[in-house]
Design a protein around this motif. Structure first.
Motif, PDB file in Angstrom:
ATOM      1  N   GLY A   9       0.926  -1.775  -0.032  1.00  0.00           N
ATOM      2  CA  GLY A   9      -0.342  -0.289   0.354  1.00  0.00           C
ATOM      3  C   GLY A   9       1.064   0.993  -0.156  1.00  0.00           C
ATOM      4  N   GLY A  10       0.064   2.406  -0.442  1.00  0.00           N
ATOM      5  CA  GLY A  10       1.243   3.512  -0.312  1.00  0.00           C
ATOM      6  C   GLY A  10       0.965   3.865   0.944  1.00  0.00           C
ATOM      7  N   PRO A  11       2.098   5.426   0.680  1.00  0.00           N
ATOM      8  CA  PRO A  11       2.500   5.522   1.851  1.00  0.00           C
ATOM      9  C   PRO A  11       1.406   6.144   2.682  1.00  0.00           C
ATOM     10  CG  PRO A  11       3.495   7.271  -0.128  1.00  0.00           C
ATOM     11  CD  PRO A  11       2.977   6.098  -0.682  1.00  0.00           C
ATOM     12  N   GLY A  12       0.934   6.300   4.074  1.00  0.00           N
ATOM     13  CA  GLY A  12      -0.475   6.699   4.554  1.00  0.00           C
ATOM     14  C   GLY A  12      -1.510   5.434   4.354  1.00  0.00           C
ATOM     15  N   ALA A  13      -1.408   4.292   3.660  1.00  0.00           N
ATOM     16  CA  ALA A  13      -2.524   3.472   3.263  1.00  0.00           C
ATOM     17  C   ALA A  13      -3.231   2.711   4.773  1.00  0.00           C
ATOM     18  CB  ALA A  13      -1.871   2.845   2.698  1.00  0.00           C
ATOM     19  N   SER A  32       8.811  -3.626  10.689  1.00  0.00           N
ATOM     20  CA  SER A  32       8.316  -2.190   9.926  1.00  0.00           C
ATOM     21  C   SER A  32       9.583  -1.931   9.951  1.00  0.00           C
ATOM     22  CB  SER A  32       7.723  -0.855  10.657  1.00  0.00           C
ATOM     23  OG  SER A  32       7.354  -0.376   9.953  1.00  0.00           O
ATOM     24  N   THR A  33      10.442  -1.012   8.714  1.00  0.00           N
ATOM     25  CA  THR A  33      11.629  -0.875   7.765  1.00  0.00           C
ATOM     26  C   THR A  33      11.939   0.029   7.712  1.00  0.00           C
ATOM     27  OG1 THR A  33      10.721  -1.609   5.624  1.00  0.00           O
ATOM     28  CG2 THR A  33      12.091  -3.045   6.223  1.00  0.00           C
ATOM     29  N   GLY A  34      10.841   1.185   7.460  1.00  0.00           N
ATOM     30  CA  GLY A  34      10.859   2.118   8.504  1.00  0.00           C
ATOM     31  C   GLY A  34      11.332   2.520   9.368  1.00  0.00           C
ATOM     32  N   PHE A  37      14.303   1.460  10.216  1.00  0.00           N
ATOM     33  CA  PHE A  37      15.648   3.013  10.190  1.00  0.00           C
ATOM     34  C   PHE A  37      14.961   3.813  10.861  1.00  0.00           C
ATOM     35  CE2 PHE A  37      14.738   1.369   5.836  1.00  0.00           C
ATOM     36  CZ  PHE A  37      16.281   1.208   5.411  1.00  0.00           C
ATOM     37  N   ARG A  38      13.965   4.593  10.578  1.00  0.00           N
ATOM     38  CA  ARG A  38      13.838   5.582  12.512  1.00  0.00           C
ATOM     39  C   ARG A  38      14.360   5.150  13.645  1.00  0.00           C
ATOM     40  NH1 ARG A  38       8.862   6.340   9.620  1.00  0.00           N
ATOM     41  NH2 ARG A  38       7.847   4.917  10.112  1.00  0.00           N
ATOM     42  N   ALA A  39      14.295   3.920  13.650  1.00  0.00           N
ATOM     43  CA  ALA A  39      15.251   3.872  15.389  1.00  0.00           C
ATOM     44  C   ALA A  39      16.340   3.629  14.963  1.00  0.00           C
ATOM     45  CB  ALA A  39      14.369   2.835  15.741  1.00  0.00           C
ATOM     46  N   GLY A  87       6.178  -2.124   4.324  1.00  0.00           N
ATOM     47  CA  GLY A  87       7.019  -1.565   4.053  1.00  0.00           C
ATOM     48  C   GLY A  87       7.809  -2.028   3.219  1.00  0.00           C
ATOM     49  N   PHE A  88       7.753  -3.453   3.380  1.00  0.00           N
ATOM     50  CA  PHE A  88       8.916  -4.241   2.740  1.00  0.00           C
ATOM     51  C   PHE A  88       8.237  -5.302   1.700  1.00  0.00           C
ATOM     52  CE2 PHE A  88      11.891  -7.589   1.751  1.00  0.00           C
ATOM     53  CZ  PHE A  88      13.460  -7.184   1.082  1.00  0.00           C
ATOM     54  N   PRO A  89       8.835  -5.781   0.930  1.00  0.00           N
ATOM     55  CA  PRO A  89       9.554  -4.893  -0.264  1.00  0.00           C
ATOM     56  C   PRO A  89       8.397  -3.979  -0.475  1.00  0.00           C
ATOM     57  CG  PRO A  89       8.393  -7.479  -1.205  1.00  0.00           C
ATOM     58  CD  PRO A  89       7.852  -7.130   0.546  1.00  0.00           C
ATOM     59  N   ARG A  90       9.475  -2.792  -1.690  1.00  0.00           N
ATOM     60  CA  ARG A  90       8.789  -1.961  -2.021  1.00  0.00           C
ATOM     61  C   ARG A  90       9.632  -2.139  -3.540  1.00  0.00           C
ATOM     62  NH1 ARG A  90       8.500   1.769   2.697  1.00  0.00           N
ATOM     63  NH2 ARG A  90       7.596   3.577   1.692  1.00  0.00           N
ATOM     64  N   SER A  91      10.112  -2.297  -3.497  1.00  0.00           N
ATOM     65  CA  SER A  91      10.347  -2.655  -5.568  1.00  0.00           C
ATOM     66  C   SER A  91      10.717  -3.500  -6.107  1.00  0.00           C
ATOM     67  CB  SER A  91      11.616  -1.549  -5.216  1.00  0.00           C
ATOM     68  OG  SER A  91      12.916  -2.585  -4.681  1.00  0.00           O
ATOM     69  N   TYR A 139      -1.192   7.782  15.376  1.00  0.00           N
ATOM     70  CA  TYR A 139      -2.888   8.668  15.746  1.00  0.00           C
ATOM     71  C   TYR A 139      -2.797  10.157  14.590  1.00  0.00           C
ATOM     72  CZ  TYR A 139      -2.188   7.654  20.262  1.00  0.00           C
ATOM     73  OH  TYR A 139      -2.385   7.193  22.009  1.00  0.00           O
ATOM     74  N   ASN A 140      -4.288  10.104  14.083  1.00  0.00           N
ATOM     75  CA  ASN A 140      -4.761  10.945  13.376  1.00  0.00           C
ATOM     76  C   ASN A 140      -5.248  12.850  13.860  1.00  0.00           C
ATOM     77  OD1 ASN A 140      -5.747  12.081  10.916  1.00  0.00           O
ATOM     78  ND2 ASN A 140      -4.821  11.391   9.806  1.00  0.00           N
ATOM     79  N   LEU A 141      -5.147  13.174  13.749  1.00  0.00           N
ATOM     80  CA  LEU A 141      -5.559  14.573  14.359  1.00  0.00           C
ATOM     81  C   LEU A 141      -7.210  14.908  13.778  1.00  0.00           C
ATOM     82  CD1 LEU A 141      -3.358  17.100  14.238  1.00  0.00           C
ATOM     83  CD2 LEU A 141      -3.857  15.683  15.879  1.00  0.00           C
ATOM     84  N   LYS A 166       9.196  13.639  10.344  1.00  0.00           N
ATOM     85  CA  LYS A 166      10.126  14.896   8.946  1.00  0.00           C
ATOM     86  C   LYS A 166       9.214  14.393   7.861  1.00  0.00           C
ATOM     87  CE  LYS A 166      14.298  16.982  10.559  1.00  0.00           C
ATOM     88  NZ  LYS A 166      15.406  16.526  10.939  1.00  0.00           N
ATOM     89  N   ASP A 167       8.775  13.458   7.161  1.00  0.00           N
ATOM     90  CA  ASP A 167       9.233  13.367   5.835  1.00  0.00           C
ATOM     91  C   ASP A 167       7.220  13.612   5.257  1.00  0.00           C
ATOM     92  OD1 ASP A 167       7.909  10.931   7.494  1.00  0.00           O
ATOM     93  OD2 ASP A 167       8.826  10.301   5.585  1.00  0.00           O
ATOM     94  N   ASP A 168       6.646  13.878   6.680  1.00  0.00           N
ATOM     95  CA  ASP A 168       4.834  14.034   6.566  1.00  0.00           C
ATOM     96  C   ASP A 168       4.228  16.024   6.095  1.00  0.00           C
ATOM     97  OD1 ASP A 168       4.203  11.437   6.709  1.00  0.00           O
ATOM     98  OD2 ASP A 168       4.155  11.716   8.743  1.00  0.00           O
TER      99      ASP A 168
END
Ligand code: AP5
Ligand code: MG
Ligand code: ZN
Length: 223
Positions: A9-13, A32-34, A37-39, A87-91, A139-141, A166-168
């Motif tokens: 699914g896309g980003p934010g799916a 979650s690979t994302g 990476f963030r950790a 978030g994996f695989p993504r290519s 969460y989502n506002l 940061k990427d949002d």
């Protein structure tokens, strides 16, 4: 039984939102690979430093780095009964490498679940996403705010302040969408050809409805 699941699914799916629930219900590790990476970025490891620039500009981290990370993760003890990859695989190269990795272990993926959400809804969701740096709650506002403004609901987090990724920001969200359509979307057909693809409509429906659809898919597989 061992269930090996890939969330597409896309980003934010809603991959992370659903994978967390699935991990709770089915007792599988959520990878979650994302998040990994963030950790690493937060801890300042060399992997984190290598990934930083790509992540902040909405590009993919190079395939070799990502595949190595996943290869090392899925051999850990907690993956004995399966796993949920988010978030994996993504290519296509990542998907092909992962197939080879599974085959070398005499294993195979059981299902790839694609959550399909329109670009417009993704931009709306990601601009209002917040997360807890302590427990990872999402969460989502607009669509799922915390009980108390700006802090995590989890009592164990003791009022931890929520953060925005940061990427949002809108420009980076658009770039992530572009990269998604160009590089990641083709793997939907790849898993379709393997006969293990299941699609869930994710636009305009609550996380509960999406989770219900996923439960149906997994229960039909005997989970
Ligand atoms: P990653 O962290 O995987 O980001 P992403 O794919 O862009 O996905 P997100 O985490 O943004 O979205 P999600 O689908 O998890 O949605 P969520 O559940 O949070 O990757 C980040 C970066 O790391 C990449 O850009 C890349 O640089 C690098 N990277 C990671 N993996 C890589 C790989 N394999 N190869 C190369 N590079 C890699 O939900 C989003 C929001 O919507 C939340 O606010 C949530 O509350 C809300 N929401 C969820 N469901 C619903 C619903 N049904 N209705 C309304 N709101 C909802
Ligand atoms: Mg996520
Ligand atoms: Zn928390």
């Amino acid at each position: 039984m061992g269930l090996k699941i890939v969330m597409l699914g896309g980003p934010g799916a809603g991959k992370g939102t659903q994978a967390k629930r699935m991990a709770g219900k089915y007792g599988l590790p959520h990878i979650s690979t994302g998040d990994i990476f963030r950790a690493n970025l937060k801890e300042g490891t060399s992997l984190g430093l290598k990934a930083k620039g790509y992540m902040e500009s909405g590009q993919l981290v190079p395939d070799e780095l990502t595949c190595e990370l996943v290869a090392n993760r899925i051999v850990q003890d907690d993956c004995g009964a399966g796993f949920i990859l988010d978030g994996f695989p993504r290519s296509l190269p990542q998907a092909e490498e992962f197939t080879r990795l599974m085959e070398a272990r005499g294993e195979s993926l059981d299902v790839a679940i694609d959550i399909d959400v329109t670009d417009e809804e993704i931009v709306e969701r990601l601009s209002s996403r917040r997360s807890c740096p302590k427990c990872g709650a999402i969460y989502n506002l607009k669509f799922g705010p915390p009980k108390q403004e700006g802090v995590c609901d989890n009592p164990e987090c003791e009022g931890e302040a929520l953060i925005q990724r940061k990427d949002d920001c809108e420009a980076t969200i658009r770039e992530r969408l572009r990269v998604y359509h160009e590089t990641t979307e083709p793997i939907i057909a790849y898993y379709g050809d393997q006969g293990i693809l299941k699609s869930v409509m994710g636009t305009g429906v609550t996380p509960e409805v999406v989770f219900g659809k996923i439960e149906e898919i997994l229960s039909a597989m005997g989970a």
